[in-house]
Design an enzyme around this catalytic site. Sequence first.
Site, short mmCIF file in Angstrom:
data_model
loop_
_atom_site.label_atom_id
_atom_site.label_comp_id
_atom_site.label_asym_id
_atom_site.label_seq_id
_atom_site.Cartn_x
_atom_site.Cartn_y
_atom_site.Cartn_z
N LYS A 282 1.16 -0.78 0.06
CA LYS A 282 0.15 0.14 -0.11
C LYS A 282 0.52 1.35 0.08
O LYS A 282 2.17 1.02 0.71
CB LYS A 282 -0.85 -0.08 1.30
P1 NAD Z 1 -12.78 7.36 -2.64
O1 NAD Z 1 -11.71 8.19 -2.33
O2 NAD Z 1 -13.47 7.49 -3.65
O3 NAD Z 1 -13.82 7.60 -1.73
C1 NAD Z 1 -14.23 8.32 -0.13
C2 NAD Z 1 -15.17 8.56 0.25
O4 NAD Z 1 -15.42 8.15 2.04
C3 NAD Z 1 -15.69 9.93 -0.04
O5 NAD Z 1 -17.16 10.18 -0.32
C4 NAD Z 1 -15.52 10.89 1.80
O6 NAD Z 1 -16.86 11.60 1.52
C5 NAD Z 1 -15.55 9.58 2.01
N1 NAD Z 1 -14.74 9.98 3.09
C6 NAD Z 1 -14.12 10.42 4.01
N2 NAD Z 1 -13.43 10.48 4.71
C7 NAD Z 1 -14.57 10.54 5.68
C8 NAD Z 1 -15.24 11.05 6.93
N3 NAD Z 1 -14.13 11.55 7.85
N4 NAD Z 1 -16.28 10.76 7.33
C9 NAD Z 1 -17.22 10.62 6.22
N5 NAD Z 1 -16.64 9.49 4.75
C10 NAD Z 1 -15.88 10.53 4.73
O7 NAD Z 1 -12.90 5.98 -2.07
P2 NAD Z 1 -12.99 4.32 -2.33
O8 NAD Z 1 -11.83 4.40 -3.34
O9 NAD Z 1 -14.23 4.54 -2.40
O10 NAD Z 1 -12.39 3.68 -0.51
C11 NAD Z 1 -13.38 4.33 -0.10
C12 NAD Z 1 -12.43 2.98 1.67
O11 NAD Z 1 -12.69 1.81 1.09
C13 NAD Z 1 -10.88 3.01 1.98
O12 NAD Z 1 -11.05 2.44 3.21
C14 NAD Z 1 -10.48 1.99 1.09
O13 NAD Z 1 -9.62 1.47 1.33
C15 NAD Z 1 -11.71 1.10 0.61
N6 NAD Z 1 -11.34 0.59 -0.15
C16 NAD Z 1 -11.38 0.74 -2.33
C17 NAD Z 1 -11.18 -0.31 -2.77
C18 NAD Z 1 -11.39 0.86 -4.29
O14 NAD Z 1 -11.38 -0.49 -5.45
N7 NAD Z 1 -11.14 1.92 -4.52
C19 NAD Z 1 -10.77 -1.26 -2.61
C20 NAD Z 1 -10.58 -2.21 -0.83
C21 NAD Z 1 -11.02 -1.16 -0.67
#
Ligand code: NAD
Length: 508
Positions: free
Chosen positions: A175
């Site tokens: 990561k």
């Molecule tokens: P993203 O950047 O597309 O979206 C993040 C979202 O979280 C946004 O809507 C933001 O407003 C919200 N957010 C941020 N801080 C916040 C807070 N303090 N309170 C409430 N909402 C908050 O990110 P993503 O790719 O959707 O990832 C989201 C989660 O899923 C992360 O934990 C990431 O590690 C995990 N994840 C993502 C993937 C992927 O394929 N993108 C895969 C596995 C896990």
Amino acid sequence: MAVRNGKKSFYEEAMETFHRAADLIQMNPRVRMELEEPDFEHIFYVTVETRDRLVPLETDELKPFRDLPPSDVKAADALEPLADGKYVLHRRALLKADITIRQGVINIPGKGFFRIEKGGPRKFKAYRIQHNQVRGPYKGGIRYHKECSLDLFKTLAADMTWKTAISEVPFGGAKGGIRIDPFAYSKEEMEHVTLRYVYKLKNLMGPFLDIPAPDVGTNGEIMAYMMRQFTDGEREHHKLRGVVTGKDVRIGGSEGRVKATGQGVVYCIEEWARERKLELKGARVLIQGFGNVGSATAEILSALGAKIVAVNDVNGTIQRDAGLDVAALVHHVHQNPQNLRRTVAGFPGGTAISKDDFWGIDADILVPAALGEEIDGPVAERLKVKLVAEGANGPTTREGDRVLGARGIEVIPDIICNAGGVTVSYYEWLQNQRLEHWSEAEVNGRLEQAIKKNYAIIRDIARNRPQRTPLYDSRPYCVGQTVDVRTAAMILALKRIEAHYLIEGFSQ
Ligand code: NAD
């Protein structure tokens, strides 16, 4: 050892599950040592040249400039709005423009009075943690966020090692990312930051060495910059497309990758509901985070008839008891250029409520899909749901977990729940190696089978129900006693990883 306010570090807390599972399987002590800490921790800096900015004047600064003649900037795209209220001033703004500047202040009709802030070089702290590669190349997302640390990236990198093993994809765990607020920089500046990041990492990445993917604050566009920077000038660059996953389908990405993490979350929820003979049609769902994972999960669940009754993100929370119109919400957040923060706040089809109230809404399922440590003890006490399906990585603290368990709220742990992303990343990588293009139906068919099979094995480990079915064999993984689902998922990961060390042995 990083200690937070006298508490254990995030990494140490996360590794408690590792040690619990390692004890239960009586893990070989040397293997435990290999996995306890990452293989490599790369910490470095990227510097880039930033553009001049227009910073809005405060009301009390306006007086001496009220008579400042308006400036006519002709190039429509010369001022790029940022989410913090500033504008990036591109040089093309000066072409054919009629401009008056007094003491560094400019009056732009329709936008206001601004002080011109000089750009210049900026330095950002960057990370790439390569946790383990015994099962295959390092694999894991790139996060651009204003709050990130070595401790966080170590935890997320280790999570990837467990997740790739659970998903049975031949990758290890990594990561990384950059401590930066991507909303405060222009598209071009983010491109430059990304190019410098890859420039510094080039010798440490590769389709058979370390393969980044999108995470918080990054997307297919950033992956395209990374791929270009890595492959530029290489004679056989088409063979290197698999250096990153999560690319646009038109440049070697996979069908279904954008929604894969959300799709995987839903496959897990479907299995959970099927076992309990619950209907997803009409189920009430809370979603935290409406980025890639949260919005895809919401779209897929609502297509199955579930009601998304509230969504919280970093800038606000909206609620509609009869269910939000998810397509309209996706449009409001992701297809509206005025919505610079990509937030659900201001959505006309819902009522604004506080984050505190969000946690207390009566619902069936909560999908945390934002950042880590959101569900702590007090939040877990407030929840009125049956299931927490962890779309985010590490959304539940140890204390949160304890409270959920005590209250009988079930959890689908992150390392299986959000494994759809890395699973389809593997399909993308395979397609890149073979120069193939699979249909979305094929991708989703494989994903569904992979997730549901491994979810079933984890459930059998948790219930100590070893069995062989036409689809899977959980007998090698059960440990002779029942365990919580999070520990069960870790047991599955560790048994698969340990096998590599025990069968291949160690080189000295
Ligand atoms: P993203 O950047 O597309 O979206 C993040 C979202 O979280 C946004 O809507 C933001 O407003 C919200 N957010 C941020 N801080 C916040 C807070 N303090 N309170 C409430 N909402 C908050 O990110 P993503 O790719 O959707 O990832 C989201 C989660 O899923 C992360 O934990 C990431 O590690 C995990 N994840 C993502 C993937 C992927 O394929 N993108 C895969 C596995 C896990």
